[in-house]
Design a protein around this motif. Structure first.
Motif, PDB file in Angstrom:
ATOM      1  N   GLU A   3       1.224  -0.798  -0.387  1.00  0.00           N
ATOM      2  CA  GLU A   3      -0.321  -0.067  -0.215  1.00  0.00           C
ATOM      3  C   GLU A   3       0.907   1.427  -0.324  1.00  0.00           C
ATOM      4  O   GLU A   3       0.386   1.814  -0.696  1.00  0.00           O
ATOM      5  CB  GLU A   3      -0.652   0.233   1.512  1.00  0.00           C
TER       6      GLU A   3
ATOM      7  N   VAL B 245      -0.058   3.703   7.146  1.00  0.00           N
ATOM      8  CA  VAL B 245      -0.729   4.316   5.206  1.00  0.00           C
ATOM      9  C   VAL B 245      -2.579   5.031   5.762  1.00  0.00           C
ATOM     10  O   VAL B 245      -2.933   4.199   6.320  1.00  0.00           O
ATOM     11  CB  VAL B 245      -0.686   3.015   4.506  1.00  0.00           C
TER      12      VAL B 245
ATOM     13  N   SER C 195      -5.963   5.735   3.759  1.00  0.00           N
ATOM     14  CA  SER C 195      -6.714   4.869   2.755  1.00  0.00           C
ATOM     15  C   SER C 195      -7.909   5.841   2.911  1.00  0.00           C
ATOM     16  O   SER C 195      -8.589   6.547   4.095  1.00  0.00           O
ATOM     17  CB  SER C 195      -6.723   3.577   2.851  1.00  0.00           C
ATOM     18  N   ARG C 196      -8.651   6.169   1.507  1.00  0.00           N
ATOM     19  CA  ARG C 196     -10.359   6.911   1.284  1.00  0.00           C
ATOM     20  C   ARG C 196     -10.824   5.949   0.637  1.00  0.00           C
ATOM     21  O   ARG C 196     -10.232   6.114  -0.357  1.00  0.00           O
ATOM     22  CB  ARG C 196      -9.756   8.167   1.351  1.00  0.00           C
TER      23      ARG C 196
ATOM     24  N   GLU D 172      -8.719   2.963  -1.030  1.00  0.00           N
ATOM     25  CA  GLU D 172      -7.624   3.292  -2.046  1.00  0.00           C
ATOM     26  C   GLU D 172      -6.361   3.775  -0.943  1.00  0.00           C
ATOM     27  O   GLU D 172      -7.202   5.200  -0.650  1.00  0.00           O
ATOM     28  CB  GLU D 172      -8.057   3.975  -3.024  1.00  0.00           C
ATOM     29  N   PRO D 173      -5.053   3.331  -0.880  1.00  0.00           N
ATOM     30  CA  PRO D 173      -4.417   3.992  -0.363  1.00  0.00           C
ATOM     31  C   PRO D 173      -3.914   5.256  -0.903  1.00  0.00           C
ATOM     32  O   PRO D 173      -3.878   5.468  -1.664  1.00  0.00           O
ATOM     33  CB  PRO D 173      -3.296   3.410   0.051  1.00  0.00           C
TER      34      PRO D 173
END
Length: 261
Positions: free
Chosen positions: A139, A170, A172-173, A176-177
């Motif tokens: 990621e 990491v 994510s939103r 998705e990283p």
């Protein structure tokens, strides 16, 4: 407030960890045979010239600076490497080396070490999700590649941080990283308190200017085991304002000269 020498020790820990070390009259020469194609892997660190009673009147009169340059060339030529890198924090040394090294094709980079003074906790309602990994996760690599980092450089940085037992967060939103930030902790020894050094902060281009980087930094500070006042990030001038806006204060100045092929 952290001393400049303590900050430099934490900063240079990542250069020493995989390297062969040679102590010289002018500093510590490190050479990582596994990654010797990376300029960062072979450097003269903690570079210092013996103090001059009177500043040399001309560049040619500074015999110590010329001796440093000659020794540096000999050390690099021993390994057949074309690049040169000299790093340190002593102000007099930087002033005296500047004209000598620029005359030999080196470029200078100054950067500031900053530590949190007052920083907010991460927000709970941003829709972002944060996960802590060891360095080198897929990621995080996706984030690094999206901002244009060289794959070999990514691998080198991960190897160094892993050797120092580093961690990275990491963010994510929507699954998705979109960002990653890392750190390691340098113990120092001899009674020194641990110092945490940020290794990187990166946000994918399509998620920049949306507060992701700020939340990422706040999360790292919140999750790191070292108190905030002993967490350091080293930033070039164009990035200093970002950290100051989050509550970081400048603690010290460091510099490096580099001549790259």
């Amino acid at each position: 407030m952290l001393s400049t020498s303590r900050i430099a020790a934490a900063e240079y820990a990542k250069r020493r960890v995989l390297a062969d070390v040679t102590e010289t009259w002018f500093g510590t020469f490190v050479h990582d045979t596994t990654h010797d194609d990376r300029a960062a892997a072979t450097q003269l660190l903690d570079t210092r010239l013996p103090s001059a009673a009177e500043p040399p009147a001309t560049v040619g009169e500074d015999e110590a600076a010329q001796s440093l340059l000659d020794q540096l060339d000999a050390l690099y030529e021993r390994h057949g490497l074309p690049h040169r890198v000299v790093a340190g924090y002593d102000t007099e040394t930087a002033v005296r080396l500047d004209p000598v090294l620029r005359d030999h094709g080196y470029e200078r980079e100054d950067y500031r070490a900053l530590a949190p003074d007052s920083i907010d906790l991460p927000s709970d309602d941003t829709g972002l999700r944060f996960a802590t990994h060891q360095h080198g996760s897929d990621e995080a690599q996706a984030v690094h590649e999206s901002v244009g980092r060289d794959p070999a450089g990514i691998d080198y940085a991960a190897a160094v941080a892993s050797a120092l037992d580093g961690r990275e967060v990491v963010v994510s939103r929507g699954g998705e990283p979109v960002g990653a930030a890392g750190w390691y902790v340098h113990d120092g020894g001899a009674g020194d308190e641990p110092v945490a050094r940020f290794t990187h902060v990166g946000v994918r281009p399509d998620a920049q200017d949306e507060g992701v980087g700020a939340e990422l930094v706040r999360t790292v500070v919140d999750r790191c085991s070292v108190p905030a006042e002993r967490m350091v990030v080293c930033a070039t001038s164009e990035h200093v304002g970002f950290y100051e806006s989050l509550g970081f204060d400048q603690e010290a100045s460091l510099w490096r000269f580099a001549r790259l092929p």
